[in-house]
Design a protein around this motif. Sequence first.
Motif, PDB file in Angstrom:
ATOM      1  N   PHE A 161     -38.056 -73.410  34.841  1.00 50.74           N
ATOM      2  CA  PHE A 161     -39.049 -73.870  33.878  1.00 50.74           C
ATOM      3  C   PHE A 161     -38.672 -75.265  33.410  1.00 50.74           C
ATOM      4  CE2 PHE A 161     -35.744 -71.637  31.627  1.00 50.74           C
ATOM      5  CZ  PHE A 161     -35.476 -72.423  30.527  1.00 50.74           C
ATOM      6  N   GLU A 219     -40.617 -74.458  28.287  1.00 49.81           N
ATOM      7  CA  GLU A 219     -41.620 -73.469  28.674  1.00 49.81           C
ATOM      8  C   GLU A 219     -41.135 -72.039  28.491  1.00 49.81           C
ATOM      9  OE1 GLU A 219     -43.908 -76.175  32.051  1.00 49.81           O
ATOM     10  OE2 GLU A 219     -42.375 -74.719  32.672  1.00 49.81           O
ATOM     11  N   ARG A 220     -39.837 -71.856  28.271  1.00 49.09           N
ATOM     12  CA  ARG A 220     -39.273 -70.535  27.997  1.00 49.09           C
ATOM     13  C   ARG A 220     -38.310 -70.651  26.820  1.00 49.09           C
ATOM     14  NH1 ARG A 220     -42.759 -69.942  31.098  1.00 49.09           N
ATOM     15  NH2 ARG A 220     -42.798 -68.795  33.087  1.00 49.09           N
ATOM     16  N   ARG A 254     -42.525 -66.725  26.784  1.00 45.34           N
ATOM     17  CA  ARG A 254     -43.241 -67.812  27.446  1.00 45.34           C
ATOM     18  C   ARG A 254     -43.868 -68.655  26.345  1.00 45.34           C
ATOM     19  NH1 ARG A 254     -48.023 -67.034  32.004  1.00 45.34           N
ATOM     20  NH2 ARG A 254     -48.485 -69.260  32.336  1.00 45.34           N
ATOM     21  N   GLY A 256     -46.027 -68.297  21.441  1.00 45.60           N
ATOM     22  CA  GLY A 256     -46.106 -67.882  22.842  1.00 45.60           C
ATOM     23  C   GLY A 256     -46.284 -66.395  22.969  1.00 45.60           C
ATOM     24  N   GLN A 299     -51.415 -73.721  31.784  1.00 46.45           N
ATOM     25  CA  GLN A 299     -52.386 -72.697  32.181  1.00 46.45           C
ATOM     26  C   GLN A 299     -53.091 -72.072  30.990  1.00 46.45           C
ATOM     27  OE1 GLN A 299     -50.476 -69.830  34.713  1.00 46.45           O
ATOM     28  NE2 GLN A 299     -49.722 -71.382  36.138  1.00 46.45           N
ATOM     29  N   VAL A 300     -52.678 -72.432  29.778  1.00 43.76           N
ATOM     30  CA  VAL A 300     -53.285 -71.863  28.593  1.00 43.76           C
ATOM     31  C   VAL A 300     -54.331 -72.817  28.057  1.00 43.76           C
ATOM     32  CG1 VAL A 300     -52.904 -71.105  26.223  1.00 43.76           C
ATOM     33  CG2 VAL A 300     -51.259 -70.522  27.997  1.00 43.76           C
ATOM     34  N   ARG A 308     -48.126 -79.239  23.807  1.00 40.35           N
ATOM     35  CA  ARG A 308     -48.545 -78.242  24.789  1.00 40.35           C
ATOM     36  C   ARG A 308     -47.447 -78.041  25.826  1.00 40.35           C
ATOM     37  NH1 ARG A 308     -54.539 -77.732  27.330  1.00 40.35           N
ATOM     38  NH2 ARG A 308     -54.179 -75.982  28.729  1.00 40.35           N
ATOM     39  N   ASP A 364     -47.618 -75.025  28.055  1.00 37.20           N
ATOM     40  CA  ASP A 364     -48.120 -74.193  29.150  1.00 37.20           C
ATOM     41  C   ASP A 364     -49.450 -74.745  29.638  1.00 37.20           C
ATOM     42  OD1 ASP A 364     -48.979 -72.241  30.905  1.00 37.20           O
ATOM     43  OD2 ASP A 364     -48.298 -70.577  29.649  1.00 37.20           O
ATOM     44  N   HIS A 383     -46.231 -71.325  24.759  1.00 35.10           N
ATOM     45  CA  HIS A 383     -47.504 -71.982  25.026  1.00 35.10           C
ATOM     46  C   HIS A 383     -47.609 -73.317  24.291  1.00 35.10           C
ATOM     47  CE1 HIS A 383     -48.534 -68.354  27.012  1.00 35.10           C
ATOM     48  NE2 HIS A 383     -48.768 -67.653  25.923  1.00 35.10           N
ATOM     49  N   TYR A 384     -47.236 -73.314  23.015  1.00 41.44           N
ATOM     50  CA  TYR A 384     -47.324 -74.521  22.203  1.00 41.44           C
ATOM     51  C   TYR A 384     -46.125 -74.592  21.263  1.00 41.44           C
ATOM     52  CZ  TYR A 384     -52.144 -75.648  23.486  1.00 41.44           C
ATOM     53  OH  TYR A 384     -53.273 -76.007  24.174  1.00 41.44           O
TER      54      TYR A 384
END
Length: 337
Positions: free
Chosen positions: A5, A104-105, A37, A71, A332-333, A328, A330, A39-40
């Motif tokens: 990640f 991201e993680r 995970r 997340g 994909q979100v 941001r 992720d 996301h923001y």
Amino acid sequence: MTDTFKALILEHTPDGPRATIRPLQLDDLPAGEVLLRVHYSGLNYKDGMILQGQGNLVRDYPHVPGIDLAGTVLESADPRYRPGDPVVLTGYRVGETHWGGYAERARVQADWLVPLPAGYNARQAMAAGTAGFTAMLAIQALEDHGLQPDAGEVLVTGASGGVGSIAVRLLARLGYTVTAVTGRTENADYLQQLGASTILPRADLADAPTKPLLRERWAGCVDTVGGDMLAHVLAGMGYGTSVAACGLAGGPQLKTTVLPFLLRGINLLGIDSVLCPAERRRETWERLAALLPGHDLEAMATEIGLDDLPHYGEQILAGQIRGRTVVRLDPQVAGDS
């Protein structure tokens, strides 16, 4: 689930921290009960200090900063959380002594988490973040000490910033008459849209007061600045009123006298969002979400990516950021997920 990640890593150099964005492995993460995970995340004044190496807030490098995150749970050793649960984390010195949200993680302790408040998505929760949570705590402290909407003018210092902007909006939503202090007159329309009745130039309060007591003017105050401005505000508080102190952008020193406290019975209330007890933390998030819907937060928020953080970190310390900045993580979100 991939083991690789992306993260913003701070490395220690003789010239201060150096930020790079590079891949990490899950095994690189610190110990914790819950794998997330992310996301923001968000950008707060403290994040700016950490990115610039100020305040000795981070002592162990390499380090992943970011004091906020929102997340979903990927793995959990705690029965309170299951994979797929949406959560929010602010405080507990995450991003300082424990790796934070600019990755991201994240792997964290279950006790640090709060379920995502109903009505918020991850982006909106981070548009609130520590700033919104702190503003809500400050207003609740003032209410606990007797503040009511008909009491008179409530002052918000540093009103263009994250905590200040949200405090103005919350106070107006609760029916208070709000006076907003800002050093950027170009933000007057913005603050009036949030609900401020009066805009006061920072210069009017920037210096220490000329007398230990001034004319009684304020029925309450959310102070995000500290320093000489807080000393000036204390001298002008009404009898029996309170100031909720939650920031130090103007410096940590407070040069005042005991006279406002002895002769006017003023309360100076310290607001700590870092170690706020879990039950109060959850209740405060729920009230914040009820009073400040996600669409209100969208109007205050600017979205950036990891690459933008060093620049924006400098800007927030210089007082050039208006409202809230969300980060941001992720791709994909969607923003409305």
